[in-house]
Design an enzyme around this catalytic site. Structure first.
Site, PDB file in Angstrom:
ATOM      1  N   LYS A 278      36.144 -62.804  -3.184  1.00 20.50           N
ATOM      2  CA  LYS A 278      35.279 -63.704  -2.437  1.00 20.50           C
ATOM      3  C   LYS A 278      34.315 -63.209  -1.642  1.00 20.50           C
ATOM      4  O   LYS A 278      34.691 -61.795  -1.329  1.00 20.50           O
ATOM      5  CB  LYS A 278      36.109 -64.728  -1.589  1.00 20.50           C
ATOM      6  N   ARG A 352      45.249 -73.707  -9.712  1.00 24.54           N
ATOM      7  CA  ARG A 352      45.493 -74.403 -10.957  1.00 24.54           C
ATOM      8  C   ARG A 352      46.459 -73.701 -11.759  1.00 24.54           C
ATOM      9  O   ARG A 352      47.214 -74.440 -12.293  1.00 24.54           O
ATOM     10  CB  ARG A 352      44.221 -74.806 -11.712  1.00 24.54           C
TER      11      ARG A 352
END
Length: 496
Positions: A278, A352
Site C-alpha cells: 500500500k 476475501r
C-alpha cells in the site's frame, strides 16, 4: 456510568442537575410546566426575557430555582418540530452530555420521556438515547502519559411514566449491553498492531470465555490451519512473524435443536498490502483492518451480557499481511478449504482470502444464517462514504432483516446488487477464480468472490470499510460499528 429508571415527578427529586426539554419559541412540555409552576414561573420568566430560544441543541443552566430540590436545572432546546429525527435526538443528547460532563455533582435526572422521535416507540427512543449518552463517555488513553480528567458524573436517572416503565427499563438494559460491546470493539480496534496481533486476539477470546459462562472457545494455530487445507487463509499470514489464528467461539443460549446463527469476522490485525504494498500515507490506519473481527467480539459480548435465548457461533480469521521472503506473491495459486483454487493477482485483496476459508469452515455448524463482517474494500467508501455500511447477500429475507435492524439501531446499511454478470470479472485462465475483478464495482466483485464459498447457507456480507473507524486528525478512532446493527438483528431473532 450507571443508568437507572424511575417513575417520579421531576420537581420533587433531589439531584445535582435536572435536565428538561424546551421547544422553540418557549414551548413547555409537561415536565417543564411542572417545574415552572413549582418555581413560581421562574422558567417562563427566563424564556420571556430571551435567555433561551429553544432551538435544537441550545442549553441554559439555571442555579437554585426556588422550591426545587434539584441544585440546578439544565434546559435543552429541542427545536420546533413535534417529532425529532434520530439525528436531531443525537444532537440533543450530545448537548446534554457536553454540559453534564463539565459540572460538579455525581448524578443527573433526565425528564425526557415526553420527547417524540419519528418512527420510534418508548423502548427504541430510550435505547438510542442511552446508547448515545453512554457511548459519549468513551475514552482511549491507555498509552497516554497524562490520562483524561475523570468526570464527576456517575449516575443518570431516566424518568418514565408508569405505562412505559418496563419498556424504558428494558431499553436501558439493552443499550448498556450494546455500548459495553461497542467499547470492547473500539478498544480492540484502537490498540496498536504491535500489541493487537492474532495471538493477542486469541487470548482475548479465551478471556471472554472465562468472564462469561456458557461460552466455548477454540483456537486453531497455523499448523492446524494448514493441515485442514485452508490454503487461502494460510497464504495471507505466511509472510509475517506473527502466525495466523482461527478463533471459534460458541454460545448456546437457545434450545439444542436450534440451528445457530453465525458471525464471521475478518481479523487482519495489520495490512501492509503484502507484496502489493500500500502507499505509505495513512498506512497506520490499517491496524483497523481487523474491524470485522472486533465487531464480532463486541456483538458477542452484548449477547453474553443479555443472555439472549439463541445459539451463536463466531468464527474469526485473524492474520497479519506483511511483505517478506516468505510472503505470497501476485501470480501464486492457492487451494481453499472448499477445494476451489484461487489465483492471487493482488496480495492486498487479502480479506476475501481469509474469509473464504472461514466461511467454508462455518458450514460444519449447520447455521441457519451466516453474516460476514469485514473492512473489505476501499470501493465501498467511494460508493457509500462513511455513514453507511455496504450489504450484499444470497437471501432476500436475511438482507431485509439486516436492513430493518440497521434502521432500528440507527446503524444503517445499504444493499448493493449481486448480479451474475459481475461474477465474470473474477474469471482466471489458470485457476477456478481470481481474487480481484478489476477496477469496476470493487465492492460487488469482492462479495461475488465470497458468494462462491457461501452456497450452502443463507449468507450476507457487511462491508464496513467506511464505517468501522473515523479516519485522520485528532478524532481518529474506532466507531464500534456495526455492533448496534448486529445486536439488533440477534435481538430480533431472539424475539421471533
Amino acid at each position: 456510568m450507571e443508568f437507572i429508571v424511575k417513575n417520579a415527578r421531576p420537581e420533587t427529586l433531589k439531584t445535582a442537575t435536572l435536565v428538561v426539554p424546551v421547544g422553540e419559541g418557549g414551548a413547555l412540555g409537561a415536565s417543564a410546566k411542572a417545574i415552572d409552576s413549582a418555581s413560581a414561573g421562574a422558567i417562563s420568566a427566563l424564556l420571556k426575557r430571551g435567555d433561551l430560544a429553544g432551538k435544537l441543541g441550545q442549553t441554559l443552566l439555571i442555579h437554585s430555582l426556588p422550591a426545587l430540590k434539584a441544585e440546578r436545572v439544565l434546559l435543552v432546546g429541542i427545536g420546533k418540530d413535534s417529532e425529532l429525527t434520530d439525528r436531531q435526538l443525537r444532537k440533543v443528547a450530545s448537548a446534554i452530555y457536553s454540559n453534564l460532563k463539565t459540572l460538579a455533582g455525581s448524578d443527573a435526572v433526565l425528564a425526557l420521556d415526553e420527547l417524540q422521535v419519528k418512527g420510534r416507540d418508548s423502548y427504541s427512543k430510550t435505547r438510542l438515547l442511552v446508547e448515545i449518552l453512554a457511548d459519549a463517555g468513551y475514552c482511549f488513553d491507555r498509552f497516554k502519559s497524562t490520562k483524561a480528567e475523570a468526570i464527576s458524573l456517575k449516575k443518570l436517572t431516566l424518568l418514565a411514566g408508569k405505562a412505559n416503565l418496563a419498556d424504558v427499563e428494558r431499553a436501558s438494559q439493552h443499550a448498556q449491553a450494546i455500548v459495553n460491546g461497542m467499547s470492547l470493539t473500539k478498544d480492540l480496534g484502537n490498540l496498536p498492531p504491535n500489541i493487537c496481533h492474532p495471538i493477542f486476539l486469541a487470548e482475548q477470546a479465551k478471556a471472554l470465555g472465562k468472564a462469561f459462562k456458557g461460552l466455548k472457545v477454540e483456537v486453531l494455530d497455523e499448523k492446524k490451519i494448514k493441515e485442514l487445507g485452508m490454503g487461502s487463509f494460510y497464504a495471507v499470514g505466511q509472510g509475517s512473524a506473527q502466525p495466523p489464528r482461527l478463533i471459534v467461539m460458541q454460545y448456546n443460549g437457545g434450545k439444542k435443536s436450534q440451528k445457530p446463527y453465525a458471525l464471521v469476522g475478518k481479523g487482519i490485525t495489520f495490512d501492509t498490502g503484502g507484496i502489493s504494498l500500500k502507499p505509505g500515507a495513512g498506512m497506520d490506519e490499517m491496524k483497523y483492518d481487523m474491524g470485522g473481527a472486533a465487531s464480532v467480539f463486541g456483538t458477542l459480548r452484548a449477547v453474553l451480557e443479555l443472555q439472549l435465548p439463541i445459539n451463536l457461533v463466531c468464527v474469526l480469521a485473524c492474520a497479519e499481511n506483511m511483505p517478506s521472503g516468505t510472503a505470497s506473491r501476485p501470480g501464486d495459486i492457492v487451494t481453499t478449504l472448499s477445494g476451489q483454487t484461487v489465483e492471487i493477482l493482488n496480495t492486498d485483496a487479502e480479506g476475501r482470502l481469509v474469509l473464504c476459508d472461514a466461511l467454508t469452515y462455518t458450514e460444519r455448524f449447520k447455521p441457519q444464517a451466516v453474516i460476514d463482517i469485514a473492512t473489505l474494500t476501499g470501493a465501498c467508501i467511494v460508493a457509500l462514504g462513511s455513514h453507511t455500511s455496504g450489504l450484499l447477500g444470497n437471501n432476500d429475507e436475511l438482507i431485509g432483516q439486516l436492513l430493518k435492524a440497521g434502521q432500528q439501531a440507527d446503524d444503517r446499511a445499504w444493499q448493493l446488487p449481486l448480479f451474475d454478470e459481475y461474477q465474470e470479472q473474477l474469471d482466471s485462465p489458470f485457476a477456478d477464480i481470481a481474487n480481484i475483478g478489476g477496477p469496476k464495482a470493487g465492492t460487488i466483485t469482492a462479495a461475488c468472490f465470497l458468494s462462491r464459498f457461501a452456497k450452502k447457507f443463507n449468507w450476507a456480507h457487511l462491508d464496513i470499510a467506511g464505517t468501522a473507524w473515523i479516519s485522520g486528525g485528532k478524532d481518529k478512532g474506532a466507531t464500534g460499528r456495526p455492533v448496534p446493527l448486529l445486536t439488533q438483528y440477534l435481538l430480533d431473532r431472539s424475539q421471533a
